[in-house]
Design an enzyme around this catalytic site. Sequence first.
Site, PDB file in Angstrom:
ATOM      1  N   ASP A 124      -2.638   0.635   8.062  1.00  0.00           N
ATOM      2  CA  ASP A 124      -1.376   1.337   7.783  1.00  0.00           C
ATOM      3  C   ASP A 124      -0.268   0.916   8.755  1.00  0.00           C
ATOM      4  O   ASP A 124       0.624   1.708   9.091  1.00  0.00           O
ATOM      5  CB  ASP A 124      -1.573   2.864   7.845  1.00  0.00           C
ATOM      6  CG  ASP A 124      -2.627   3.332   6.847  1.00  0.00           C
ATOM      7  OD1 ASP A 124      -2.682   2.778   5.747  1.00  0.00           O
ATOM      8  OD2 ASP A 124      -3.395   4.253   7.181  1.00  0.00           O
ATOM      9  N   SER A 160       4.972   6.637   2.394  1.00  0.00           N
ATOM     10  CA  SER A 160       5.537   5.316   2.712  1.00  0.00           C
ATOM     11  C   SER A 160       4.872   4.251   1.856  1.00  0.00           C
ATOM     12  O   SER A 160       3.664   4.308   1.617  1.00  0.00           O
ATOM     13  CB  SER A 160       5.267   4.960   4.183  1.00  0.00           C
ATOM     14  OG  SER A 160       5.715   5.967   5.060  1.00  0.00           O
ATOM     15  N   ASN A 169       0.862  -1.194   0.000  1.00  0.00           N
ATOM     16  CA  ASN A 169       0.000   0.000   0.000  1.00  0.00           C
ATOM     17  C   ASN A 169       0.889   1.232   0.000  1.00  0.00           C
ATOM     18  O   ASN A 169       1.975   1.211   0.596  1.00  0.00           O
ATOM     19  CB  ASN A 169      -0.857  -0.005   1.275  1.00  0.00           C
ATOM     20  CG  ASN A 169      -1.739   1.225   1.396  1.00  0.00           C
ATOM     21  OD1 ASN A 169      -2.374   1.645   0.430  1.00  0.00           O
ATOM     22  ND2 ASN A 169      -1.779   1.818   2.582  1.00  0.00           N
ATOM     23  N   HIS A 218       0.962   5.068   1.376  1.00  0.00           N
ATOM     24  CA  HIS A 218       0.276   5.895   2.375  1.00  0.00           C
ATOM     25  C   HIS A 218       0.992   7.243   2.471  1.00  0.00           C
ATOM     26  O   HIS A 218       2.225   7.282   2.567  1.00  0.00           O
ATOM     27  CB  HIS A 218       0.298   5.183   3.734  1.00  0.00           C
ATOM     28  CG  HIS A 218      -0.402   5.955   4.801  1.00  0.00           C
ATOM     29  ND1 HIS A 218      -1.781   6.057   4.848  1.00  0.00           N
ATOM     30  CD2 HIS A 218       0.072   6.687   5.837  1.00  0.00           C
ATOM     31  CE1 HIS A 218      -2.119   6.820   5.881  1.00  0.00           C
ATOM     32  NE2 HIS A 218      -1.022   7.212   6.495  1.00  0.00           N
TER      33      HIS A 218
END
Length: 225
Positions: free
Chosen positions: A151, A142, A113, A115
Site C-alpha cells: 500500500d 485511495s 490498487n 485501499h
Amino acid sequence: MPAMSPPLAVAVLASGRGSNLEALIQAQQDGRLPVHFTLVASNKTTAPALRLAEEHGIASLALDPAGYASRHDYDVELLRRIADSGAQCVVLAGFMRVLDGEAIAPWHGRIINIHPSLLPKYRGLHTHRKALAAGDREHGASVHYVTAELDGGPVIAQSRIEIAPDDTEDSLADRLLAHEHRLLPATLDLIARGRVALEATGITLDGQLLVQPLSLQGEQAGTVK
Ligand code: GRF
C-alpha cells in the site's frame, strides 16, 4: 511504458466479494469506462468475484497459491497468465495478497490498487478500526499505483468521508464502500483515456505533475478533480 489508450485491456484481481469489480463492470456497460476486461483472476477458488465475471462473460481464472513453491513463483505465473490474456493494465480490487516486487516490475505504472484508507495513513488491514481508534474526524479510500511496498505506491486519487460520532467499523466500511465504487471506475477512466500516467518524475494529469492526489468530490459520481 506503452501508451495507454481506450479501450484499455484490463485484468482484475480479486480475492472476495467483488463489489468493486461489479462497479467497474457496471461503469463499462453504462459507457462510462472505455475498457474491456480480458480476465478476472483470484487466489481463492470460491471467490464470488469469479462467479460475477462468469455471469458477465468475462474469462476467469482461479489460481491456487498452494501449488507453488514460493510467492515469487506464484506471482510470476499469475502475471504471465494475465499478460497472455492481452491485458495492458491490472486492477487489484480487493486482492488480499502482497505481490512480489520482481514479478510486478514489468508492470510498473500499469497496476493499480484500491485501499480503504487515506494513504499514507493505515496501510494493511483493519483500516476502519484504525481510523476509529485514532479518533480521526475523516476517513477515505485511495487508488494508488502498486509497488513492492505494501500500500506504498504513489497515490492517484482519493475519496473522503466524515466520521460520525456513532460510526462503527461496519458502518464506516459500508459508507466508504459506496465511495470506492465511484472512485475506482473514475480513476481507471483517467488512465484508460491516457490522461493519468506514472512518469519518472511522478504521476501526471494531462501532462502536468500532480502535487497531491486527485479528489473525488461529494456526490459527483465519476468525476475526479
Ligand atoms: C474494499 O474495501 C477494497 O478497498 C479493499 O478490499 C475491499 C474489497 O471489497 N482492498 P470488494 O471485494 O470489492 O467488495
